[in-house]
Design an enzyme around this catalytic site. Structure first.
Site, PDB file in Angstrom:
ATOM      1  N   CYS A  66       0.891  -1.170   0.000  1.00 24.65           N
ATOM      2  CA  CYS A  66       0.000   0.000   0.000  1.00 24.65           C
ATOM      3  C   CYS A  66       0.927   1.217   0.000  1.00 24.65           C
ATOM      4  CB  CYS A  66      -0.862  -0.041   1.264  1.00 24.65           C
ATOM      5  SG  CYS A  66      -1.280   1.535   2.023  1.00 24.65           S
ATOM      6  N   CYS A  92       1.022   3.498   3.088  1.00 24.01           N
ATOM      7  CA  CYS A  92       1.656   2.853   4.250  1.00 24.01           C
ATOM      8  C   CYS A  92       3.167   2.747   4.021  1.00 24.01           C
ATOM      9  CB  CYS A  92       1.093   1.457   4.482  1.00 24.01           C
ATOM     10  SG  CYS A  92      -0.693   1.372   4.428  1.00 24.01           S
TER      11      CYS A  92
HETATM   12  C1  FAD Z   1       4.964  -0.830   7.407  1.00 21.00           C
HETATM   13  C2  FAD Z   1       3.465  -0.831   7.554  1.00 21.00           C
HETATM   14  C3  FAD Z   1       2.797   0.373   7.556  1.00 21.00           C
HETATM   15  C4  FAD Z   1       1.405   0.391   7.684  1.00 21.00           C
HETATM   16  N1  FAD Z   1       0.755   1.595   7.641  1.00 21.00           N
HETATM   17  C5  FAD Z   1      -0.599   1.613   7.709  1.00 21.00           C
HETATM   18  C6  FAD Z   1      -1.310   2.845   7.577  1.00 21.00           C
HETATM   19  O1  FAD Z   1      -0.715   3.918   7.394  1.00 21.00           O
HETATM   20  N2  FAD Z   1      -2.662   2.806   7.619  1.00 21.00           N
HETATM   21  C7  FAD Z   1      -3.354   1.625   7.786  1.00 21.00           C
HETATM   22  O2  FAD Z   1      -4.586   1.649   7.816  1.00 21.00           O
HETATM   23  N3  FAD Z   1      -2.687   0.449   7.916  1.00 21.00           N
HETATM   24  C8  FAD Z   1      -1.358   0.404   7.878  1.00 21.00           C
HETATM   25  N4  FAD Z   1      -0.692  -0.786   7.988  1.00 21.00           N
HETATM   26  C9  FAD Z   1      -1.449  -1.997   8.331  1.00 21.00           C
HETATM   27  C10 FAD Z   1      -1.631  -2.146   9.867  1.00 21.00           C
HETATM   28  O3  FAD Z   1      -0.429  -1.936  10.558  1.00 21.00           O
HETATM   29  C11 FAD Z   1      -2.148  -3.557  10.246  1.00 21.00           C
HETATM   30  O4  FAD Z   1      -1.258  -4.509   9.752  1.00 21.00           O
HETATM   31  C12 FAD Z   1      -3.535  -3.845   9.709  1.00 21.00           C
HETATM   32  O5  FAD Z   1      -4.437  -2.873  10.146  1.00 21.00           O
HETATM   33  C13 FAD Z   1      -4.041  -5.229  10.190  1.00 21.00           C
HETATM   34  O6  FAD Z   1      -4.063  -5.239  11.607  1.00 21.00           O
HETATM   35  P1  FAD Z   1      -4.167  -6.548  12.476  1.00 21.00           P
HETATM   36  O7  FAD Z   1      -5.217  -6.340  13.501  1.00 21.00           O
HETATM   37  O8  FAD Z   1      -4.328  -7.736  11.603  1.00 21.00           O
HETATM   38  O9  FAD Z   1      -2.789  -6.665  13.290  1.00 21.00           O
HETATM   39  P2  FAD Z   1      -1.347  -6.148  12.860  1.00 21.00           P
HETATM   40  O10 FAD Z   1      -1.177  -4.749  13.275  1.00 21.00           O
HETATM   41  O11 FAD Z   1      -1.126  -6.508  11.436  1.00 21.00           O
HETATM   42  O12 FAD Z   1      -0.394  -7.033  13.794  1.00 21.00           O
HETATM   43  C14 FAD Z   1      -0.076  -8.429  13.542  1.00 21.00           C
HETATM   44  C15 FAD Z   1       0.209  -9.130  14.870  1.00 21.00           C
HETATM   45  O13 FAD Z   1       1.350  -8.522  15.473  1.00 21.00           O
HETATM   46  C16 FAD Z   1       1.163  -8.429  16.893  1.00 21.00           C
HETATM   47  N5  FAD Z   1       1.275  -6.996  17.256  1.00 21.00           N
HETATM   48  C17 FAD Z   1       0.396  -5.993  17.016  1.00 21.00           C
HETATM   49  N6  FAD Z   1       0.886  -4.826  17.445  1.00 21.00           N
HETATM   50  C18 FAD Z   1       2.096  -5.091  17.976  1.00 21.00           C
HETATM   51  C19 FAD Z   1       3.094  -4.293  18.576  1.00 21.00           C
HETATM   52  N7  FAD Z   1       2.954  -2.969  18.708  1.00 21.00           N
HETATM   53  N8  FAD Z   1       4.219  -4.882  19.041  1.00 21.00           N
HETATM   54  C20 FAD Z   1       4.410  -6.225  18.905  1.00 21.00           C
HETATM   55  N9  FAD Z   1       3.492  -7.037  18.328  1.00 21.00           N
HETATM   56  C21 FAD Z   1       2.360  -6.476  17.859  1.00 21.00           C
HETATM   57  C22 FAD Z   1      -0.186  -9.013  17.202  1.00 21.00           C
HETATM   58  O14 FAD Z   1       0.014 -10.363  17.627  1.00 21.00           O
HETATM   59  C23 FAD Z   1      -0.915  -8.960  15.887  1.00 21.00           C
HETATM   60  O15 FAD Z   1      -1.865  -9.968  15.768  1.00 21.00           O
HETATM   61  C24 FAD Z   1       0.683  -0.836   7.834  1.00 21.00           C
HETATM   62  C25 FAD Z   1       1.375  -2.048   7.828  1.00 21.00           C
HETATM   63  C26 FAD Z   1       2.743  -2.064   7.681  1.00 21.00           C
HETATM   64  C27 FAD Z   1       3.459  -3.387   7.644  1.00 21.00           C
END
Ligand code: FAD
Length: 474
Positions: free
Chosen positions: A409, A412
């Site tokens: 994306c 992001c």
């Molecule tokens: C580099 C990058 C930038 C992004 N920027 C954006 C953006 O600007 N806007 C947007 O809408 N989305 C963004 N995303 C996507 C967002 O971060 C999440 O991945 C997405 O919303 C899905 O969230 P999720 O609930 O599946 O958990 P995710 O956030 O994908 O986390 C995956 C797993 O990691 C673990 N976890 C979660 N948080 C933490 C933490 N702080 N420390 C350690 N472990 C953790 C948990 O076990 C979680 O299930 C970005 C992703 C990446 C990789």
């Protein structure tokens, strides 16, 4: 009897200010987010006050200045680790690059070769206006300066030979000068904790104010894969992790812990931003009143991501890691203060450059007063093992910056790249400047821009965290 019970409940609720709060267990609130931030001599509350009152308002006005709002980035680089998977097709994922004319001339630094060695504007003063360090060989008020590209250097015939590193000997051929630039760039790159793609042919300027970091809808396999690779494939050798959420900090040495906590803090910060700037309206039903959608804070999403009850007890640790990362970058800015104080923040607009310089100096003054800075001197102390660990630390971090090219994306990716570059710059400052000696240390414009903007993102996260806590109390 009924009236008596009702009165007791009302009395108990009044004593606890609100019924909701009374019934709320520690698992369902952020009340546990207090006390010491491990690995640092600082408390959460102290940092909240310091950030929300002193740092956040200053950064808010500084980061809208021209010098900081244009970031040069290559969003077209191919993912070096796996075939690109699905790209986020939502319109909120796209990035609007700048037209050439939008970017201030001083930032573009477009100096033609003839101009580079050509006749220069001169002015008097003991310190040349845009020069990066005082010129010891200049006699006050007798030195003439000349503009060369971004910087002003002493005129050789009037100041004699200066020991200024930016000084260009005009007798060198353009070819040698170019080669020297490449050698220097190569030397600096060895110290870099991340891959800087500012000079790639495909790099473009992006106006950060027109492309704010917010909810994009990027999730699912691609996002999961990127986070997983960052956590698992970049762990220090001897360990194998099953899941990011069960990292055992107690088993790690300080350096490994610092590495993990900075990544986790960055992850927390990105996720706070998407919750704080969430698309509240239905993306399939654009309204005429708000054609770009209704954006705002989404408490439910925030609670899902950070409450102890919905994160297996980990949410508060992730938020603590955000505070930790903030302290790491705060210390890096303090350490780089002598360099930043000398920077001209050149955009070509004299008034704007001066205002930016004053605003940075004011910020640095406040940062220097902070009493409990992170102490990086305890890291990488000792024999060869520790030296190897430093190299490993840097290599892993470079890998994290490469993984950013795999984010599916663009929006992001932009903010992910900016924030990893900012953190990489912070680490470079912390572990390359020794005993406060900054003479041979240099920061490129993009490094300064990413460092301050990355820190601005963390500051914004801590500020928004407070808003979410208030919202939850209500
Ligand atoms: C580099 C990058 C930038 C992004 N920027 C954006 C953006 O600007 N806007 C947007 O809408 N989305 C963004 N995303 C996507 C967002 O971060 C999440 O991945 C997405 O919303 C899905 O969230 P999720 O609930 O599946 O958990 P995710 O956030 O994908 O986390 C995956 C797993 O990691 C673990 N976890 C979660 N948080 C933490 C933490 N702080 N420390 C350690 N472990 C953790 C948990 O076990 C979680 O299930 C970005 C992703 C990446 C990789």
């Amino acid at each position: 009897m009924f009236v008596f019970s009702l009165l007791s409940v009302i009395l108990l609720c009044a004593l606890n200010q609100s019924c909701g709060q009374f019934q709320r267990k520690n698992e369902d609130c952020f009340c546990g987010l207090k006390g010491n931030i491990e690995d640092c001599e600082c408390e959460v509350d102290t940092l909240d006050d310091f950030n929300n009152v002193k740092i956040y308002p200053r950064l808010r006005s500084l980061l809208v200045k021209d010098y900081f709002r244009y970031f040069k980035v290559n969003l077209k680089k191919k993912c070096p680790f796996w075939e690109d998977d699905s790209k986020c097709s939502m319109r909120y994922c796209s990035v609007q690059s700048c037209q050439k004319d939008d970017v201030p001339i001083g930032i573009k630094g477009e100096v033609k070769k003839e101009e580079f060695f050509g006749p220069f504007l001169s002015e008097s003063g003991s310190m040349c206006r845009n020069v990066k360090k005082p010129i010891s060989s200049c006699v006050p008020n007798q030195c003439q300066c000349q503009n060369v590209g971004h910087t002003t250097v002493p005129k050789e015939n009037e100041c004699g030979r200066s020991n200024n590193l930016d000084y260009l000997n005009t007798t060198l051929s353009a070819k040698i000068v170019k080669d020297m630039e490449l050698w220097t760039a190569h030397d600096y790159a060895q110290e870099n904790f991340c891959i800087i793609d500012e000079n790639d042919d495909e790099s473009e300027y992006v106006d950060l104010l027109l492309n704010p970091e917010r909810y994009t809808g990027y999730k699912g396999k691609s996002a999961e894969r990127v986070w997983k690779s960052i956590y698992t494939e970049n762990c220090f050798q001897a360990r194998s992790w099953e899941k990011p959420s069960i990292f055992k900090l107690d088993n790690m040495c300080l350096e490994e812990r610092v590495f993990y906590r900075t990544i986790s803090g960055l992850h927390a910060s990105i996720n706070i931003h998407l919750c704080a700037n969430y698309l509240l309206s239905d993306p399939n039903k654009p309204s005429l009143i708000q054609p770009t959608g209704e954006w705002g804070m989404n408490l439910e999403e925030f609670e899902r991501r950070f409450l102890p009850s919905s994160t297996n007890g980990q949410g508060l640790n992730w938020l603590r890691n955000l505070y930790f990362l903030y302290l790491v970058e705060l210390r890096a800015i303090e350490k780089a203060a002598p360099l930043l104080e000398r920077e001209a923040f050149y955009t070509g607009n004299e008034k704007e450059d001066w205002d930016t310089k004053m605003a940075v100096n004011d910020l640095l003054k406040v940062i220097k007063q902070f009493p409990s800075h992170f102490d990086e001197s305890v890291m990488f102390m000792g024999g060869t093992d520790k030296k190897n660990l430093k190299r490993e630390f840097r290599d892993h971090f470079r890998n994290v910056s490469r993984i950013m090219d795999c984010v599916g994306c663009d929006k992001c990716k932009l903010w992910g790249k900016l924030q990893t570059q900012g953190l990489g710059t912070a680490l470079k400052i912390l572990f390359s400047i020794e005993n406060g000696k900054v003479e041979n240390f240099k920061l490129q414009r993009n490094e300064i821009v990413s460092l301050l903007n990355a820190f601005g993102r963390l500051s914004n996260s801590i500020y928004k965290l407070d808003d979410f806590r208030e919202m939850q109390k209500k």
